[in-house]
Design a protein around this motif. Structure first.
Motif, PDB file in Angstrom:
ATOM      1  N   UNK A  68       0.593  -1.189   0.039  1.00 28.48           N
ATOM      2  CA  UNK A  68       0.156   0.122  -0.185  1.00 28.48           C
ATOM      3  C   UNK A  68       1.015   0.952   0.164  1.00 28.48           C
ATOM      4  N   UNK A  69       1.906   1.209   0.556  1.00 33.54           N
ATOM      5  CA  UNK A  69       3.080   2.427   0.609  1.00 33.54           C
ATOM      6  C   UNK A  69       3.019   2.870  -0.394  1.00 33.54           C
ATOM      7  N   UNK A  70       3.470   1.753  -1.357  1.00 26.68           N
ATOM      8  CA  UNK A  70       3.905   2.439  -2.601  1.00 26.68           C
ATOM      9  C   UNK A  70       2.403   2.984  -4.083  1.00 26.68           C
ATOM     10  N   UNK A  71       1.469   2.768  -2.992  1.00 27.36           N
ATOM     11  CA  UNK A  71       0.576   4.325  -3.915  1.00 27.36           C
ATOM     12  C   UNK A  71      -0.073   4.673  -2.899  1.00 27.36           C
ATOM     13  N   UNK A  72       0.634   5.045  -1.576  1.00 27.69           N
ATOM     14  CA  UNK A  72       0.204   6.298  -0.874  1.00 27.69           C
ATOM     15  C   UNK A  72       0.636   7.805  -1.120  1.00 27.69           C
ATOM     16  N   UNK A  73       0.315   8.449  -0.995  1.00 26.62           N
ATOM     17  CA  UNK A  73       0.697   9.828  -0.990  1.00 26.62           C
ATOM     18  C   UNK A  73       1.322   9.717   0.161  1.00 26.62           C
ATOM     19  N   UNK A  74       0.657   9.726   1.694  1.00 36.41           N
ATOM     20  CA  UNK A  74       1.659   9.796   2.600  1.00 36.41           C
ATOM     21  C   UNK A  74       1.488   8.268   3.683  1.00 36.41           C
ATOM     22  N   UNK A  75       3.310   7.917   3.935  1.00 37.46           N
ATOM     23  CA  UNK A  75       2.483   7.016   4.570  1.00 37.46           C
ATOM     24  C   UNK A  75       3.346   6.869   6.441  1.00 37.46           C
ATOM     25  N   UNK A  76       3.155   5.982   7.007  1.00 42.35           N
ATOM     26  CA  UNK A  76       2.682   5.327   8.231  1.00 42.35           C
ATOM     27  C   UNK A  76       3.149   4.816   8.892  1.00 42.35           C
ATOM     28  N   UNK A  77       4.396   4.328   8.978  1.00 44.33           N
ATOM     29  CA  UNK A  77       5.124   3.076   8.936  1.00 44.33           C
ATOM     30  C   UNK A  77       4.870   3.109  11.091  1.00 44.33           C
ATOM     31  N   UNK A  78       3.718   2.370  11.970  1.00 43.26           N
ATOM     32  CA  UNK A  78       3.233   2.262  13.220  1.00 43.26           C
ATOM     33  C   UNK A  78       1.972   1.738  13.183  1.00 43.26           C
TER      34      UNK A  78
END
Lengths: 258, 318
Positions: free
Chosen positions: B292-302
């Motif tokens: 999903x992070x490859x297709x996100x404008x903003x990513x939060x890994x938490x």
């Protein structure tokens, strides 16, 4: 009566590889039974458990479908027999060719009163093969079936969800039904069933075994490519949870979406 | 003189008919073609089709009460035998898919479903549609005539040039099928609680949500964002935590929201195909490798269980 459940064995769509040029490859994908087809198998097995009869699983495809892991998986989920129509002419077969092959295979089986399909295949999801097989057999055919009960008088009571309406229907046998994924939850095979699976019969038929001498393709596949993707910022936020959340809120506000 | 193309359209859903005419306009390639349609219903349905370029309207008043829309097949078959269309364009409803398959099988024809676009090259028609659960698009060329196709909502625009042509209205009688299912009962399902396609903001929990009761936290976030709650397919069909109309992706909803917030969504293509048209995509997931992070404008890994309450607080205090 025998219940045939048609299954499509396909490369797992989750293993699809997209190349930098937008090309799509299934070379490294694991082949398995479509996830939309397993509820159909379960529904068939439950009917047979309740009313007697035998479930015959049926699939058609290239030699890639003929893998011991796949065969065992199908047979450990309650099918008593498995019929595989294997021919490399079935590579990239369209729904018209597949429906013809399945029809001929079903006609070769005896005492089949009910044929079940899932709602669509895992790779194409055209939702066509089941209804085409039904028409080719000349049997009553329904899609979007979410419940099937066998009535005493050799007929079925079927519930169907059609857009925003639930329909209750009496369906005469023989019939072809395409069932939705929420008809029932596919079982996890027990150890006993897994052991039993290797003793069950697998029939391997060629196209000529079912009376087909050559298939004419009805569709040419010109190109397969990755769909256009929206370009995204791809900004990974960093810091503590509070910092990331506050950065996110600021960004969303800047973007005018809050 | 070149033989005119015969194009036939059918949908029981009158709201789809104009799009089918739009598709027929593409199939005509700007040349004169004969466009016929079968319509179920009274004069209002016929009126909606007048002056749209349709030449002939076959009108069936009504279906017998214990019949399904699909039972029109035999009637429709009779008409197609008469006009021998080159293209049969069917609305992609549940009944339409069934009718399309039966027509294709009986005509030994090509069935092309859920077409996204069509074009002609020197060798003829080329169509594009999705395969692999939205993971890929396929360009196909039908090799047999006639071609039977289904077209869903929102794919083809009707070129609204007013046509002087007044369609000939031909009343048709219902031909009952030889054997059929008997409709015993029909029940309206409870009205759909949400139209995700229209939602401005969408919060979407995925498998990262551990327990059903944790959806309360998701609801709270949706409330503070003024968002609708969607979900991934497993949460709806597998777990039954949310109704079917709330899952995004292939065979589910396609959203056009300003904001999509994925909570513990891994981002399998079957799901993300439904968020392609979202303006801003936010992904919150513990797994930095989640696609999903490859297709996100903003990513939060938490851990979303820490992020969501903090986000609710931040939105409240703002």
């Amino acid at each position: 009566m025998n219940i045939v459940v048609c299954l499509k064995i396909t490369p797992d769509p989750e293993d699809l590889e997209i190349g930098p040029d937008g090309s799509v490859s299934t070379t490294h994908a694991e082949w398995k039974t479509g996830s939309f087809d397993l509820p159909a198998l379960e529904a068939g097995v439950r009917l047979a458990e309740m009313h007697g009869g035998k479930v015959i699983a049926l699939s058609a495809g290239t030699s890639q479908i003929n893998q011991s892991k796949v065969r065992k998986d199908i047979l450990s989920r309650g099918a008593e027999e498995l019929v595989l129509v294997v021919d490399d002419a079935l590579k990239d077969a369209s729904t018209a060719e597949t429906a013809l092959v399945l029809e001929k295979a079903i006609r070769k089986l005896t005492d089949v009163q009910l044929v079940l399909f899932g709602e669509g295949s895992a790779d194409l999801y055209f939702q066509q093969t089941g209804v085409q097989v039904g028409e080719r057999l000349g049997w009553v055919t329904l899609n979007a079936v979410q419940d099937v009960r066998l009535l005493e008088n050799e007929a079925l009571e079927v519930q169907r969800i059609v857009e925003h309406e639930l329909q209750v229907l009496d369906v005469p046998l023989p019939a072809v039904l395409c069932v939705t994924s929420d008809i029932c939850e596919p079982r996890l095979a027990s150890m006993r069933e897994i052991l039993r699976a290797s003793k069950k019969t697998v029939f391997e038929w060629s196209l000529s075994d079912i009376g087909i001498e050559g298939l004419t393709p009805s569709v040419e596949i010109v190109k397969v490519m990755a769909p256009p993707r929206a370009s995204r910022k791809g900004e990974m936020l960093s810091g503590s949870v509070e910092e990331m959340v506050s950065a996110l809120v600021n960004n969303l506000r800047k973007d005018g979406v809050l | 003189m070149e033989i005119q193309r015969q194009i036939f359209i059918f949908s029981e859903d009158i709201t789809l008919v104009r799009e089918l005419i739009g598709a027929a306009q593409v199939l005509a390639e700007g040349k004169p073609a004969i466009l016929s349609a079968l319509v179920i219903g009274g004069s209002t349905s016929v009126e909606q089709m007048q002056n749209t370029g349709v030449d002939r309207i076959y009108r069936l008043d009504t279906l017998p009460p214990d019949c399904l829309v699909e039972d029109i097949f035999q009637t429709l078959w009779g008409i197609t035998q008469e006009i021998k269309p080159d293209y049969l364009v069917i609305g992609a409803t549940t009944a339409g898919r069934l009718i399309c398959g039966r027509l294709a099988a009986r005509l030994n024809a090509t069935a092309l479903t859920d077409i996204q676009s069509m074009e002609f090259d020197a060798q003829g028609l080329l169509i594009r549609h999705m395969v692999f659960g939205g993971g890929a698009q396929r360009l196909e060329r039908p090799l047999r005539q006639p071609v039977v196709m289904t077209i869903g909502k929102g794919q083809f625009e009707f070129q609204a040039a007013h046509s002087e042509k007044v369609a000939e209205v031909i009343p048709v009688a219902f031909t009952p099928p030889e054997t059929r299912a008997i409709l015993r009962e029909r029940r309206e399902l409870p009205p759909v609680s949400v139209n995700l396609a229209e939602a401005k903001r969408v919060v979407c929990p995925g498998r990262g949500i551990a327990r059903r009761e944790d959806l309360t936290m998701v609801e709270e976030l949706a409330h503070s964002l003024g968002a609708e709650i969607a979900c991934t397919r497993p949460l709806s069909e597998g777990l039954g935590w949310l109704p079917r109309e709330r899952y995004i992706g292939i065979s589910g909803a396609y959203i056009k929201a300003d904001l999509y917030v994925g909570l513990g969504v891994s981002g399998q293509v079957q799901h993300t195909i439904g968020i392609t048209d979202a303006r801003v995509v936010v992904a919150i997931n513990r797994d930095a490798e989640a696609p999903i992070f490859k297709q996100a404008d903003y990513g939060i890994v938490a851990d979303l269980y820490e992020v969501v309450p903090a986000l609710i607080d931040a939105l409240r205090s703002a």
